[in-house]
Motif scaffolding. Structure first.
Motif, PDB file in Angstrom:
ATOM      1  N   MET A   1       7.093   2.799   4.761  1.00 13.55           N
ATOM      2  CA  MET A   1       5.968   3.684   4.409  1.00 13.55           C
ATOM      3  C   MET A   1       5.466   4.360   5.670  1.00 13.55           C
ATOM      4  O   MET A   1       6.235   4.909   6.422  1.00 13.55           O
ATOM      5  CB  MET A   1       4.877   2.813   3.761  1.00 13.55           C
ATOM      6  N   ARG A   2       4.198   4.296   5.887  1.00 17.16           N
ATOM      7  CA  ARG A   2       3.558   4.876   7.062  1.00 17.16           C
ATOM      8  C   ARG A   2       3.869   6.350   7.218  1.00 17.16           C
ATOM      9  O   ARG A   2       4.375   6.802   8.233  1.00 17.16           O
ATOM     10  CB  ARG A   2       3.958   4.116   8.328  1.00 17.16           C
ATOM     11  N   MET A 300       4.618   0.513  -0.033  1.00 17.64           N
ATOM     12  CA  MET A 300       5.206  -0.122   1.148  1.00 17.64           C
ATOM     13  C   MET A 300       6.521  -0.746   0.702  1.00 17.64           C
ATOM     14  O   MET A 300       6.659  -1.180  -0.436  1.00 17.64           O
ATOM     15  CB  MET A 300       4.257  -1.189   1.705  1.00 17.64           C
ATOM     16  N   GLU A 301       7.438  -0.823   1.674  1.00 23.74           N
ATOM     17  CA  GLU A 301       8.795  -1.244   1.348  1.00 23.74           C
ATOM     18  C   GLU A 301       8.954  -2.761   1.247  1.00 23.74           C
ATOM     19  O   GLU A 301      10.006  -3.282   1.597  1.00 23.74           O
ATOM     20  CB  GLU A 301       9.761  -0.690   2.395  1.00 23.74           C
ATOM     21  N   HIS A 302       7.959  -3.458   0.772  1.00 25.25           N
ATOM     22  CA  HIS A 302       8.027  -4.921   0.709  1.00 25.25           C
ATOM     23  C   HIS A 302       9.326  -5.373   0.033  1.00 25.25           C
ATOM     24  O   HIS A 302       9.500  -5.184  -1.166  1.00 25.25           O
ATOM     25  CB  HIS A 302       6.798  -5.458  -0.027  1.00 25.25           C
ATOM     26  N   HIS A 336      11.319   6.774  -1.932  1.00 24.37           N
ATOM     27  CA  HIS A 336      11.226   6.539  -0.482  1.00 24.37           C
ATOM     28  C   HIS A 336      11.166   5.036  -0.167  1.00 24.37           C
ATOM     29  O   HIS A 336      11.912   4.541   0.675  1.00 24.37           O
ATOM     30  CB  HIS A 336      10.001   7.266   0.078  1.00 24.37           C
ATOM     31  N   GLU A 337      10.295   4.322  -0.832  1.00 24.03           N
ATOM     32  CA  GLU A 337      10.139   2.899  -0.501  1.00 24.03           C
ATOM     33  C   GLU A 337      11.382   2.104  -0.887  1.00 24.03           C
ATOM     34  O   GLU A 337      11.762   1.157  -0.189  1.00 24.03           O
ATOM     35  CB  GLU A 337       8.899   2.304  -1.171  1.00 24.03           C
ATOM     36  N   SER A 338      12.020   2.468  -1.979  1.00 24.99           N
ATOM     37  CA  SER A 338      13.237   1.736  -2.370  1.00 24.99           C
ATOM     38  C   SER A 338      14.373   2.010  -1.396  1.00 24.99           C
ATOM     39  O   SER A 338      15.210   1.130  -1.150  1.00 24.99           O
ATOM     40  CB  SER A 338      13.658   2.113  -3.795  1.00 24.99           C
ATOM     41  N   HIS A 358      14.228   3.219  10.297  1.00 29.18           N
ATOM     42  CA  HIS A 358      13.643   3.021   8.967  1.00 29.18           C
ATOM     43  C   HIS A 358      13.261   4.362   8.338  1.00 29.18           C
ATOM     44  O   HIS A 358      13.678   4.693   7.240  1.00 29.18           O
ATOM     45  CB  HIS A 358      12.373   2.163   9.051  1.00 29.18           C
ATOM     46  N   GLU A 359      12.432   5.104   9.059  1.00 29.29           N
ATOM     47  CA  GLU A 359      11.792   6.263   8.424  1.00 29.29           C
ATOM     48  C   GLU A 359      12.653   7.528   8.429  1.00 29.29           C
ATOM     49  O   GLU A 359      12.558   8.328   7.504  1.00 29.29           O
ATOM     50  CB  GLU A 359      10.437   6.521   9.079  1.00 29.29           C
ATOM     51  N   GLY A 360      13.468   7.695   9.463  1.00 29.19           N
ATOM     52  CA  GLY A 360      14.358   8.856   9.465  1.00 29.19           C
ATOM     53  C   GLY A 360      15.319   8.785   8.290  1.00 29.19           C
ATOM     54  O   GLY A 360      15.513   9.764   7.557  1.00 29.19           O
ATOM     55  N   MET A 410       9.221  11.002  13.182  1.00 27.90           N
ATOM     56  CA  MET A 410      10.347  10.141  12.808  1.00 27.90           C
ATOM     57  C   MET A 410      10.727  10.363  11.335  1.00 27.90           C
ATOM     58  O   MET A 410      11.872  10.120  10.957  1.00 27.90           O
ATOM     59  CB  MET A 410      10.003   8.671  13.064  1.00 27.90           C
ATOM     60  N   TYR A 411       9.804  10.850  10.528  1.00 27.97           N
ATOM     61  CA  TYR A 411      10.114  11.120   9.113  1.00 27.97           C
ATOM     62  C   TYR A 411      10.896  12.425   8.968  1.00 27.97           C
ATOM     63  O   TYR A 411      12.099  12.425   8.755  1.00 27.97           O
ATOM     64  CB  TYR A 411       8.826  11.223   8.290  1.00 27.97           C
ATOM     65  N   TYR A 412      10.191  13.542   9.069  1.00 29.56           N
ATOM     66  CA  TYR A 412      10.784  14.834   8.705  1.00 29.56           C
ATOM     67  C   TYR A 412      11.815  15.288   9.725  1.00 29.56           C
ATOM     68  O   TYR A 412      12.855  15.834   9.371  1.00 29.56           O
ATOM     69  CB  TYR A 412       9.686  15.887   8.558  1.00 29.56           C
TER      70      TYR A 412
HETATM   71 ZN    ZN Z   1       8.839   4.741   4.867  1.00 33.93          ZN
END
Ligand code: ZN
Length: 557
Positions: A1-2, A300-302, A336-338, A358-360, A410-412
């Motif tokens: 997430m984040r 969140m990716e729990h 996204h979280e999955s 993780h996020e990229g 780190m995301y987009y």
């Molecule tokens: Zn994420």
């Protein structure tokens, strides 16, 4: 997430050379080092099993419990670091039935072990604790314990603590590189609250004092920040998905009054699973199952209990982060979280500085899911659309050893870097093989960002070091600088790191794209365009262009 989506993000436009502002140096404290480094008091032992038992008291926002930490001794030592954040209190630590003395240093406890710790030994230390844990301020980003109520006024408790650390609510080795091989999560809640944690439910034990213990068990390695409490008045439905590795249980835990909405919205989880298994390989946790659990926070990716708070609508809280309309085809949080089950949970960063792993990739998975639904062009349009959210404010890779976190880019930008690399490789079968190969090669492991980069370069047969370095460690977007005079194109890279030599596709003739191999040195090539004004780069590459009216005086080769 984040995801940081608060920005009035500047549109990415042509950069004057060196236009991006250099970030102010960040300073770190002794506590940051204790949290983020493989300290001598951590390095000598390897976690095997966490046996976590926590009783939660919503009435006064307190918790109490213990964690039995079973570990393997890697080399003899006497002092052991165990993390538990202020204001929680350790009551005692016990090994072999004897109390262990300890001292506190902020959020870290240092136990002095009486019994000898011989290399190869398997031992257990049990930490008893209690207190009023930090309440989340703005979960999931600024996390902790979430003491909420659902719309019917029922108590609803959850945890979200990525970045902040699992030690905000339970004692553990709060260091990403060391995951337990398995874990018990036994949560005791006042009746009639029902807790949904990670893995599979092994037991429900009612107690005479109107509380019930829900014992969940995770059979495979798990990030400590993924361990979660989600307790409330839940409904439950499930399905068996015929996956690549056999039958997979998919369980859904919406709030009771959201059951119908969930039955409708969560059908997306099956098409998500199909798409991601095809791109990333088998879901990594068949033994522990897949779950979506409604939470009072966005998501969140729990691991195996993905937190869902997107209100049963498509997009990101109803918005499309790509500004193309394509982001409204699917539920951002489900997708996204999955995706983090592969990139984040299966393959986990050893240091938060490498969070792009993780996020990229999770961001990039949104592009792939759009492609699964609406075709390759749509997937590309989506990821290109998200470039508007890139800030180029700070590097994506942060400082190692201090639990530092890089830019939200780190995301987009991470997703666009991966999309660009797919173009460089230019072979979708190979690209799919790389994404699947990452997940099989690093299955259930923690990694450095460097390992991921090296793997991709090796399997692609292309040296991508400079590409990663440019996008991950600088705030500069490569500029393709060019001039066209008569039928000659003069071009080079500018605003790049030394030696940057990424190929790019351009229309040097009317018949389509040709691969150019610019460097920092001017090059020339003949172009055959009816109208030179139509010259353009393949926009799948995340680069900028600068058109010069005249070629440079000395055009080199
Ligand atoms: Zn994420």
């Amino acid at each position: 997430m984040r995801s940081w989506l608060l920005c009035a993000c500047a549109l990415v436009g042509p950069l004057a050379s060196g236009a991006a502002q250099e970030p102010t140096p960040r300073t770190f404290t002794h506590a940051d080092t204790l949290r983020g480094a493989d300290t001598p008091q951590r390095a000598w032992w390897d976690v095997i099993f966490y046996d976590l038992h926590v009783a939660v008291h919503p009435a006064d926002s307190t918790i109490a419990g213990y964690n039995g930490i079973t570990y393997r001794v890697l080399r003899p030592a006497r002092e052991m670091q165990i993390d538990l954040q202020v204001p929680l209190i350790v009551d005692s630590m016990v090994q072999d039935g004897r109390r262990v003395s300890f001292r506190r240093d902020g959020n870290a406890f240092f136990a002095t072990l009486g019994a000898p710790q011989r290399a190869g030994d398997r031992r257990t230390i049990t930490v008893y604790y209690h207190g009023k844990p930090r309440a989340a301020v703005r979960p999931p980003w600024d996390g902790g314990l979430i003491w909420a109520q659902d719309s019917a006024g029922n108590a609803w408790v959850a945890t979200a603590n990525e970045g902040l650390g699992a030690s905000v609510w339970w004692p553990n080795k709060d260091y990403l590189a060391d995951e337990p091989d398995s874990q018990r999560v036994a949560i005791t809640m006042p009746d009639p609250m029902f807790d949904v944690s990670n893995g599979r439910l092994r037991g429900v034990t009612p107690h005479p004092d109107s509380t019930t213990t829900y014992e969940w068990f995770v059979m495979r390695p798990i990030n400590n920040y993924d361990i979660a409490i989600n307790a409330g008045r839940y409904a439950h439905f499930s399905t068996i998905y015929a996956g690549e590795a056999g039958p997979l249980t998919m369980d859904f835990w919406p709030l009771a009054y959201h059951r119908e909405a969930a039955e409708r919205q969560f059908t997306q989880a099956q098409s998500m699973m199909k798409c991601f298994e095809s791109w990333f390989g088998p879901y990594p946790w068949y033994e522990d199952g897949y779950k979506l659990v409604e939470t009072p926070h966005l998501g969140m990716e729990h691991q195996t209990a993905v937190a869902y708070g997107n209100h049963y609508g498509n997009g990101y809280l109803g918005r499309d982060l790509s500004h193309t309309g394509l982001g409204l085809l699917w539920d951002f949080i489900v997708v996204h979280e999955s995706a983090h089950e592969w990139f984040g949970n299966n393959i986990t960063m050893q240091d938060q500085a490498d969070m792009w792993v993780h996020e990229g990739f999770a961001n990039y998975s949104e592009n792939l899911y759009t492609e699964c639904l609406a075709g390759k062009q749509a997937g590309a349009q989506y990821v290109i659309g998200t470039r508007q959210n890139i800030r180029n404010d700070r590097p994506i890779v942060a400082q190692y050893g201090v639990n530092d976190q890089g830019s939200g880019d780190m995301y987009y930008k991470g997703g666009n870097m991966l999309h660009t690399i797919r173009q460089i490789i230019g072979d979708d079968a190979k690209w799919r093989g790389i994404l699947r190969g990452l997940n099989s090669t690093f299955r259930h492991q923690t990694v450095t960002g460097q390992q991921v980069q090296d793997y991709i370069s090796r399997e692609a047969g292309v040296d991508l070091r400079k590409v990663f370095e440019q996008y991950l460690t600088t705030t500069h977007v490569p500029v393709f600088e060019y001039a066209i005079v008569d039928s000659t194109l003069t071009f080079r890279w500018s605003d790049v790191i030394a030696g940057f030599d990424m190929p790019v596709k351009a229309t040097v003739s009317d018949s389509g794209f040709t691969v150019l191999r610019p460097t920092e040195t001017w090059q020339r090539t003949a172009i055959h365009l009816k109208d030179p004004v139509t010259f353009h780069l393949d926009q799948n590459f995340y680069v900028l262009t600068r058109h010069d009216a005249a070629p440079p005086p000395q055009t080199g080769r």
